[in-house]
Structures are given as structure tokens and as C-alpha cells.
Design an enzyme around this catalytic site. Structure first.
Site, PDB file in Angstrom:
ATOM      1  CG  HIS A  55      -1.937  -1.105   1.193  1.00 45.84           C
ATOM      2  ND1 HIS A  55      -3.105  -1.063   0.463  1.00 45.84           N
ATOM      3  CD2 HIS A  55      -1.933  -2.310   1.805  1.00 45.84           C
ATOM      4  CE1 HIS A  55      -3.781  -2.191   0.642  1.00 45.84           C
ATOM      5  NE2 HIS A  55      -3.080  -2.970   1.440  1.00 45.84           N
ATOM      6  CG  ASN A 127      -7.862  -4.531   0.768  1.00 46.21           C
ATOM      7  OD1 ASN A 127      -7.059  -3.610   0.834  1.00 46.21           O
ATOM      8  ND2 ASN A 127      -7.537  -5.776   1.094  1.00 46.21           N
ATOM      9  CE1 TYR A 337      -2.093  -4.966   7.886  1.00 41.58           C
ATOM     10  CE2 TYR A 337      -2.738  -2.714   7.418  1.00 41.58           C
ATOM     11  CZ  TYR A 337      -2.614  -4.026   7.021  1.00 41.58           C
ATOM     12  OH  TYR A 337      -2.994  -4.396   5.768  1.00 41.58           O
TER      13      TYR A 337
END
Length: 520
Positions: A55, A127, A337
Site C-alpha cells: 500500500h 480494501n 500493522y
């Protein structure tokens, strides 16, 4: 003369000359005491930070979430109560491309939202597809390797992608969406967003519900064909950034309808599919869409780097009333993350203004990079550990009212963890044969066959075996497109070296017919 701002060094001293370097004479050499020059060059050397591993290329804007419906029976989250308006930040992205990649490439798009609620930040990190390629985090790093550059050629390898996908039958549903019209939206405004994972909501009574988050575009699903996208890339690599920025700058604020699907906690054990499997959608006829409100983007960032590149989204950021599920991919993302942000931005990355919550933060995290918060973080200067004796003198203490209820499901490992009985084909079959019309199917065949051109034949044959289990016409259509693309000879990017000793031509599980899904 109007007042003008004075140019200053980072330490605050006036900067007398920003045009000429100090030197020992007219012809030099330069002097080391020219700290202003040294500071300027040193800062230039440090302007870039590590890009996101995935990303990396993204576009974003500020906005708001407005709740228009009453869903209090499902959640106590203050930001999800009727009438509440919450400021937010959105970032859209491509998954595989590096920071300088072209916007209009066929790829899954990230759809990440940060809501600045009165109880702290809630991040919805999803997403533009309701599912994903794999269901187990052990496969995630390997999948991402196939999307990046070959270690020898330093080029993207179509052979690696299709080898991995053909050995991972659960990917077929997501690959089908990727190769369909939805795989190349015209702009961020023309795509849906999904939490993708199964999350949970819990209410004041301590009742838990499993939930899927959906954000449905109100701009429509406009897409480009591969040929149209190639022409756009020939003119600009920043098509998404241009369109999103200019749309908002011109006062046209894009919106998405916010909806959820809900499942009572114990109903998870009654499902004929694993509701925590990231490769599966929840059938709409069993779990209908429930309107919640909408999100709107209405303000561009004043500084892209500070507000979009520094934005750190993590599914670990939840607030009371919203939580996780046994989804194995979600469980892994909750760690990975936040850890990626600690590496990329610094230990205290959430003190960066764009990541900072609206509420005052008290905790016992100490020192480390990006410790810029100053003052007494814990509420009392003597309380730099916990438990301590200073709660009555301002030291931060836990809030048991924020504790979520315990899980009630059985956690049947045999049901949810082994591969036997997985049905990787029937939901994809419904998508291709029932949801898509003939024109959409023909574009799907062409896109997929073209993307496979030039890969080793044994990999293609293995993939065709999976397509045939979805639907024989699907396999025949893609095979025809693959042969035509191979005949054209335009497939050099897919021909990275792959020479396994034993090419397996079959794989996957028996097809099932149980799942029925509605158009997403």
C-alpha cells in the site's frame, strides 16, 4: 510594506542569507561554519522515510462520518449512535505498487479510514473487495513476495503470482474480482470499501454480534479497460491523486453509504461456512444489509506528507463497542500493522498530529523515538510505573467499563483450522455465472488470459484446473484468451525464471454448491 515572516533555522535563529554559501574567498572553498547550508543539505538527505511495504502508493482526504440510523441494539460505540458526526481521514492505495507506481494499474485497492471519536481513534483498515487472497497469515508474507520484484531480474513476475495462486485454491474468488471490471476503478470515488474481515460489536447489555462493514460508493462503479488505463498511464501516473484532489477542491464531496451485516454471536456455530474465513463473503439473503449512515470526504490535506504519508492505520485501533473476531488474518494484522508503523514512523508514531486522538492520552509508555509529547504523560510525575499509589493524585488508572464481554463461541479448532471441507469454488461460481452478465464475463476472460500470458504452461494448466471446478465455461474462456495473448507475444513481464523439478498439474478441494451470494 506588509509584515513578512522571517526565515529561521530549525533552532529559531533568523536566517540572514538563503542565496549564497560562505566561502574563504570568491573562488572558495566553502566554510564548515556555514551551519545554515549544512542544515539545509542534511534535512534534504532525510526528507524521505521508508515507504510502506504494501500500500505504498496512496491518496487521501479528510471528511466526516454521519450516523443516520439507530443500531444501539448492536453496539455501545459512541461514534455509531444515531445523530453523531465524527471527523475522519481516508487513505486509498494500491497494494503492490511502489511509491512511484502508476495509479491506474490493475490491483486491489486499500480503503483505510481513521475516525477521531470521543473515545479515541477507531481505524477501519480494509480494501475495495469484500474478501482476500488467503485465509491464513502464514501465507501473507509469501503472497506479498509474489507481488514484488523478482530477486534476480528485479522485475515483477507474473509467473510467481500465478504459481502462488494456482497452489492456493482459496485465492480464486479474489483473483476473479481482481480480473473483473472492479479490478480497475476509474478513481477512488468509484469503488466500494469493505472491512473485509469479520469484526464484532457489543452493546450495553454485554451482547456480542459479529459484523461486516461495507461502504458503498454513491458515485457509481465506473471502471477502465486495460487498454484505456494504458493510455492514461502514458499521460499521467497520478490520475487518482489528480481526480480525488480536484474533485474535493472544486466542492464536489464524494460519499459512501455505510452499511453493516450482523450475525448474533452464537449463530457462528450454525453457519454452513466459516464466517471468520477472509476468503468468504456473507450471503446477503442470510445476512441482509443494514443501513447505518454515510461517510463524506470534504477537505484536502494541507501537507500531503504530514497528513497522508504519515497517517498510520491499524485494525488494533478500536473503541468500546467495537472489537475483533477469531478471523486468523485479522488477529495477525492487529499486531503487524501497528508494528509496521513503529518501524516506519517511530515508536511513538501516534503522537504525530494526524494520528493523534482527540482525547487527552495518559499511559505508561516511556522514552524511545518520537517521544515528543512532553509533560507528564501518566498524570503524575512520580507515576512512571503501574500499579502505583498515586491514583488519587492524578495518575492514570484502568477503566473496567471499557472491558468487552468474553467470547461465547466454542472456538472449535477442528472446524475452523483444518483445510478438509473448505469450499473454495461455489461462491466464485455464483459470482461468475449468476452475478456477472456475458459482457462482464468476456472482459474477465480477456483480462485474466492476458495477465497469464507467457507464464510456464504447467502453472497455467494448474490454474485452469481450478477455473474448471468453478465453471467449465470459465476455464474455456480464459484458456482461449490465454492462447490468443500468447500468440501475440506481448508478455515479457511474465517470463521471470521459474524451474521447479516436479510440476503438479492438480490441486485444491472438491467443489461445493452450498454458498449463495448477492452482488457486492
Amino acid at each position: 510594506m506588509a509584515d513578512r515572516n522571517t526565515l529561521r533555522t530549525s533552532a529559531g535563529a533568523p536566517w540572514p542569507n538563503n542565496q549564497d554559501s560562505l566561502s574563504a574567498g570568491e573562488r572558495g572553498p566553502l566554510l564548515l561554519q556555514d551551519y545554515q547550508l549544512i542544515e539545509k543539505l542534511a534535512h534534504q538527505n532525510r526528507e524521505r522515510i521508508p515507504e510502506r511495504t504494501v500500500h505504498a502508493k496512496g491518496w487521501g482526504a479528510h471528511g466526516k462520518m454521519v450516523i443516520t440510523e439507530d443500531i444501539s441494539k448492536y453496539t455501545k460505540a459512541k461514534c455509531l449512535q444515531k445523530g453523531v458526526e465524527t471527523p475522519m481521514l481516508a487513505r486509498f492505495s494500491t497494494v503492490a505498487g511502489e511509491l512511484g507506481a502508476a495509479d491506474h494499474e490493475r490491483d486491489v485497492r486499500g480503503f483505510a479510514l481513521k475516525f477521531y471519536t470521543e473515545d479515541g481513534n477507531w481505524d477501519m483498515v480494509g480494501n475495495n473487495t469484500p474478501i482476500f487472497f488467503v485465509r491464513d497469515p502464514y501465507k501473507f508474507a509469501d503472497f506479498i513476495h509474489t507481488q514484488k520484484r523478482h530477486p534476480k531480474t528485479n522485475m515483477r513476475s507474473g509467473a510467481a503470482m500465478w504459481d502462488f495462486w494456482s497452489l492456493s485454491p482459496e485465492a480464486i474468488h479474489q483473483v476473479t474480482i481482481l480480473m473483473s471490471d472492479r479490478g480497475l476503478p476509474q478513481s477512488p470515488m468509484h469503488m466500494n470499501g469493505y472491512g473485509s474481515h469479520t469484526f464484532s460489536l457489543w452493546n450495553d447489555a454485554g451482547e456480542r454480534y459479529w459484523v461486516k462493514f461495507h461502504y458503498k460508493t454513491e458515485q457509481g462503479h465506473d471502471f477502465y479497460t486495460n487498454e484505456e488505463a494504458e493510455k492514461i498511464i502514458g499521460k499521467t501516473r497520478e490520475g487518482y491523486q489528480e481526480r480525488l484532489f480536484n474533485t474535493i477542491e472544486n466542492g464536489q464531496f464524494p460519499r459512501w453509504k455505510f452499511q453493516i451485516q450482523v450475525m448474533p454471536e452464537l449463530d457462528a456455530e450454525k453457519c454452513d461456512f466459516n464466517p471468520f474465513d477472509l476468503t468468504k463473503v456473507w450471503p446477503h439473503d442470510q445476512f441482509p444489509m443494514i443501513d447505518v449512515g454515510y461517510i463524506e470526504l470534504n477537505r484536502n490535506a494541507d501537507n500531503y506528507f504530514a497528513e497522508i504519508e504519515n497517517a498510520a492505520f491499524s485494525p488494533s485501533n478500536v473503541v468500546p463497542g467495537i472489537s475483533f473476531s477469531p478471523d486468523k488474518m485479522l488477529q495477525a494484522r492487529v499486531f503487524s500493522y501497528a508494528d509496521a508503523h513503529r518501524y516506519r514512523l517511530g515508536t511513538h508514531y501516534e503522537t504525530i498530529p494526524v494520528n493523534r486522538p482527540l482525547v487527552e492520552v495518559h499511559n505508561y509508555h516511556k522514552d524511545g523515538t518520537m517521544n515528543v509529547f512532553g509533560g507528564v504523560r501518566t498524570g503524575n510525575e512520580n507515576a512512571y510505573y503501574e500499579p502505583n499509589s498515586f491514583a488519587d493524585k492524578g495518575a492514570a488508572v484502568e477503566d473496567r467499563s471499557a472491558q468487552e464481554p468474553p467470547l461465547k463461541i466454542s472456538g472449535d479448532a477442528a472446524r475452523y483450522d483444518h483445510r478438509t471441507g473448505y469450499d473454495d469454488y461455489s461462491q466464485c461460481r455464483v459470482l461468475v455465472t449468476k452475478v456477472m452478465d456475458e459482457e462482464q464475463r468476456q472482459r474477465l476472460y480477456k483480462n485474466m488470459g492476458g495477465a497469464m500470458a507467457g507464464i510456464p504452461e504447467f502453472i497455467a494448466e494448474r490454474w485452469f484446473g481450478h477455473l474448471k471446478q468453478v465453471d467449465p465455461a470459465y476455464e474455456a474462456g480464459v484458456r482461449k484468451a490465454w492462447n490468443e495473448a500468447n500468440a501475440s507475444g506481448e508478455y515479457a513481464a511474465n517470463a521471470a525464471p521459474i524451474t521447479p523439478d516436479t510440476p503438479a498439474l492438480t490441486g485444491g478441494d472438491a467443489a461445493g454448491d452450498g454458498a449463495q451470494v448477492a452482488a457486492e
